[in-house]
Write a protein that holds these residues in place. Structure first.
Motif, PDB file in Angstrom:
ATOM      1  N   GLU A   1      55.863  46.829  34.720  1.00  0.00           N
ATOM      2  CA  GLU A   1      55.235  46.522  33.433  1.00  0.00           C
ATOM      3  C   GLU A   1      54.524  45.179  33.466  1.00  0.00           C
ATOM      4  N   SER A   2      55.145  44.191  34.091  1.00  0.00           N
ATOM      5  CA  SER A   2      54.501  42.872  34.185  1.00  0.00           C
ATOM      6  C   SER A   2      53.197  42.952  34.971  1.00  0.00           C
ATOM      7  N   ALA A   3      53.210  43.696  36.081  1.00  0.00           N
ATOM      8  CA  ALA A   3      51.997  43.812  36.902  1.00  0.00           C
ATOM      9  C   ALA A   3      50.890  44.530  36.138  1.00  0.00           C
ATOM     10  N   LEU A   4      51.209  45.651  35.495  1.00  0.00           N
ATOM     11  CA  LEU A   4      50.189  46.413  34.766  1.00  0.00           C
ATOM     12  C   LEU A   4      49.653  45.621  33.579  1.00  0.00           C
ATOM     13  N   HIS A   5      50.545  44.946  32.862  1.00  0.00           N
ATOM     14  CA  HIS A   5      50.116  44.167  31.702  1.00  0.00           C
ATOM     15  C   HIS A   5      49.171  43.046  32.120  1.00  0.00           C
ATOM     16  N   THR A   6      49.538  42.317  33.173  1.00  0.00           N
ATOM     17  CA  THR A   6      48.692  41.215  33.627  1.00  0.00           C
ATOM     18  C   THR A   6      47.354  41.716  34.152  1.00  0.00           C
ATOM     19  N   ALA A   7      47.366  42.822  34.893  1.00  0.00           N
ATOM     20  CA  ALA A   7      46.116  43.375  35.413  1.00  0.00           C
ATOM     21  C   ALA A   7      45.203  43.809  34.276  1.00  0.00           C
ATOM     22  N   ALA A   8      45.763  44.484  33.265  1.00  0.00           N
ATOM     23  CA  ALA A   8      44.944  44.950  32.140  1.00  0.00           C
ATOM     24  C   ALA A   8      44.362  43.773  31.361  1.00  0.00           C
ATOM     25  N   VAL A   9      45.176  42.747  31.118  1.00  0.00           N
ATOM     26  CA  VAL A   9      44.692  41.580  30.380  1.00  0.00           C
ATOM     27  C   VAL A   9      43.599  40.866  31.167  1.00  0.00           C
ATOM     28  N   THR A  10      43.784  40.743  32.471  1.00  0.00           N
ATOM     29  CA  THR A  10      42.771  40.074  33.299  1.00  0.00           C
ATOM     30  C   THR A  10      41.439  40.810  33.257  1.00  0.00           C
ATOM     31  N   VAL A  11      41.472  42.133  33.416  1.00  0.00           N
ATOM     32  CA  VAL A  11      40.238  42.927  33.378  1.00  0.00           C
ATOM     33  C   VAL A  11      39.578  42.806  32.017  1.00  0.00           C
ATOM     34  N   ALA A  12      40.378  42.892  30.939  1.00  0.00           N
ATOM     35  CA  ALA A  12      39.817  42.811  29.589  1.00  0.00           C
ATOM     36  C   ALA A  12      39.168  41.457  29.340  1.00  0.00           C
ATOM     37  N   VAL A  13      39.832  40.395  29.768  1.00  0.00           N
ATOM     38  CA  VAL A  13      39.280  39.054  29.552  1.00  0.00           C
ATOM     39  C   VAL A  13      37.974  38.879  30.316  1.00  0.00           C
ATOM     40  N   LEU A  14      37.933  39.326  31.558  1.00  0.00           N
ATOM     41  CA  LEU A  14      36.701  39.185  32.348  1.00  0.00           C
ATOM     42  C   LEU A  14      35.558  39.989  31.746  1.00  0.00           C
ATOM     43  N   LEU A  15      35.849  41.174  31.239  1.00  0.00           N
ATOM     44  CA  LEU A  15      34.800  41.977  30.612  1.00  0.00           C
ATOM     45  C   LEU A  15      34.310  41.338  29.319  1.00  0.00           C
ATOM     46  N   VAL A  16      35.230  40.796  28.532  1.00  0.00           N
ATOM     47  CA  VAL A  16      34.829  40.122  27.288  1.00  0.00           C
ATOM     48  C   VAL A  16      33.969  38.903  27.598  1.00  0.00           C
ATOM     49  N   LEU A  17      34.363  38.132  28.609  1.00  0.00           N
ATOM     50  CA  LEU A  17      33.565  36.960  28.973  1.00  0.00           C
ATOM     51  C   LEU A  17      32.174  37.366  29.451  1.00  0.00           C
ATOM     52  N   SER A  18      32.120  38.449  30.207  1.00  0.00           N
ATOM     53  CA  SER A  18      30.808  38.928  30.662  1.00  0.00           C
ATOM     54  C   SER A  18      29.935  39.339  29.486  1.00  0.00           C
ATOM     55  N   GLY A  19      30.515  40.071  28.543  1.00  0.00           N
ATOM     56  CA  GLY A  19      29.738  40.472  27.370  1.00  0.00           C
ATOM     57  C   GLY A  19      29.325  39.301  26.512  1.00  0.00           C
ATOM     58  N   ALA A  20      30.244  38.310  26.333  1.00  0.00           N
ATOM     59  CA  ALA A  20      29.905  37.140  25.535  1.00  0.00           C
ATOM     60  C   ALA A  20      28.803  36.329  26.185  1.00  0.00           C
ATOM     61  N   ALA A  21      28.840  36.198  27.518  1.00  0.00           N
ATOM     62  CA  ALA A  21      27.784  35.468  28.217  1.00  0.00           C
ATOM     63  C   ALA A  21      26.445  36.169  28.072  1.00  0.00           C
ATOM     64  N   LEU A  22      26.464  37.518  28.070  1.00  0.00           N
ATOM     65  CA  LEU A  22      25.212  38.266  27.927  1.00  0.00           C
ATOM     66  C   LEU A  22      24.640  38.140  26.520  1.00  0.00           C
ATOM     67  N   LEU A  23      25.510  38.200  25.509  1.00  0.00           N
ATOM     68  CA  LEU A  23      25.038  38.198  24.122  1.00  0.00           C
ATOM     69  C   LEU A  23      24.732  36.792  23.611  1.00  0.00           C
TER      70      LEU A  23
ATOM     71  N   GLY B   1      25.875  31.595  28.499  1.00  0.00           N
ATOM     72  CA  GLY B   1      26.987  31.130  29.324  1.00  0.00           C
ATOM     73  C   GLY B   1      27.764  29.994  28.689  1.00  0.00           C
ATOM     74  N   GLY B   2      27.077  29.124  27.939  1.00  0.00           N
ATOM     75  CA  GLY B   2      27.762  28.006  27.299  1.00  0.00           C
ATOM     76  C   GLY B   2      28.820  28.473  26.309  1.00  0.00           C
ATOM     77  N   PHE B   3      28.478  29.502  25.549  1.00  0.00           N
ATOM     78  CA  PHE B   3      29.445  30.026  24.585  1.00  0.00           C
ATOM     79  C   PHE B   3      30.631  30.661  25.307  1.00  0.00           C
ATOM     80  N   ALA B   4      30.374  31.314  26.427  1.00  0.00           N
ATOM     81  CA  ALA B   4      31.474  31.918  27.188  1.00  0.00           C
ATOM     82  C   ALA B   4      32.440  30.854  27.678  1.00  0.00           C
ATOM     83  N   VAL B   5      31.899  29.721  28.145  1.00  0.00           N
ATOM     84  CA  VAL B   5      32.765  28.625  28.579  1.00  0.00           C
ATOM     85  C   VAL B   5      33.574  28.076  27.405  1.00  0.00           C
ATOM     86  N   LEU B   6      32.905  27.926  26.243  1.00  0.00           N
ATOM     87  CA  LEU B   6      33.606  27.452  25.048  1.00  0.00           C
ATOM     88  C   LEU B   6      34.706  28.425  24.642  1.00  0.00           C
ATOM     89  N   LEU B   7      34.418  29.716  24.764  1.00  0.00           N
ATOM     90  CA  LEU B   7      35.415  30.732  24.425  1.00  0.00           C
ATOM     91  C   LEU B   7      36.643  30.628  25.328  1.00  0.00           C
TER      92      LEU B   7
END
Length: 222
Positions: A66-88, A91-97
């Motif tokens: 459970e710890s491995a799956l939870h951490t992997a899912a959170v990591t993927v979600a965070v990276l995808l959110v940062l990618s979307g925030a940087a696109l929209l 990059g400065g806002f993504a760093v601030l986020l």
């Protein structure tokens, strides 16, 4: 922290929907190679979390899987959110986020630690340690019992113990050493010089008996 109240739950739901939309946008923007890199990063984070969970003493909040799956899912979600925030929003806002998220996580951990410490009963330290309070006073025990207890506690310290228990045994052994030295300083010195004291039996070196209230407080044998 728990989310309470219908309005708070509504805001939390809206935030999750928005984050999910931003993550989808980030995934589309990354395309094939970028998505593979994100998944690999998530897998690596999951492996690290599994290793940390395996080394964490029981009881654990989550199982290793459970710890491995939870951490992997959170990591993927965070990276995808940062990618979307940087696109929209750039990059400065993504760093601030990232900075805001890190600060929020640190504050949350600090508040939780304060709550746990506030609810934890005060513990007596040093010679009033909880583990030591239930033991007889060293000054009233025969030297043979002091020696037996020294050997037993030395063996116990080699095993796996809770930190509080280990600290209590260390404090108790300090009491035993003080009492043995008081009874026979010369024999105590010879015992020290004989070798490692981890669980060495002092019976053959230290003489004398428990402290008495009469005129003669110590009885030493030849």
């Amino acid at each position: 922290m728990p989310v309470r109240g219908p309005f708070a739950r509504f805001l939390a739901g809206v935030a999750l929907v928005l984050l999910a939309a931003v993550a989808v946008i980030g995934g589309v923007a990354l395309r094939g190679p970028g998505l593979v890199a994100v998944l690999v990063s998530g897998a690596m984070a999951g492996c690290i979390a599994a290793g940390v969970a395996r080394e964490t003493p029981a009881p654990r909040r989550r199982s290793i899987t459970e710890s491995a799956l939870h951490t992997a899912a959170v990591t993927v979600a965070v990276l995808l959110v940062l990618s979307g925030a940087a696109l929209l929003l750039g990059g400065g806002f993504a760093v601030l986020l990232v900075g805001m998220a890190g600060a929020g996580w640190a504050v949350t951990r600090w508040l939780r630690r304060r709550q746990v410490e506030a609810g934890r009963p005060a513990r007596v330290q040093d010679f009033g340690h909880p583990v030591v309070l239930g033991m007889p006073v060293a000054a009233g025990l025969p030297t043979s019992e002091l020696a037996d207890e020294w050997v037993r506690t030395g063996v116990a310290l080699r095993g796996s113990l809770e930190p509080a228990t280990r600290q209590g045994l260390v404090v108790r052994r300090s009491q035993l050493l003080d009492e043995l030295e008081r009874r026979d300083p010369d024999g105590f010195a010879r015992w020290l010089a004989a070798g490692p004291l981890d669980s060495a039996d002092p019976t053959g070196f230290v003489r004398g008996g428990p402290r008495r209230s009469g005129p003669s407080s110590e009885t030493k044998a030849a």
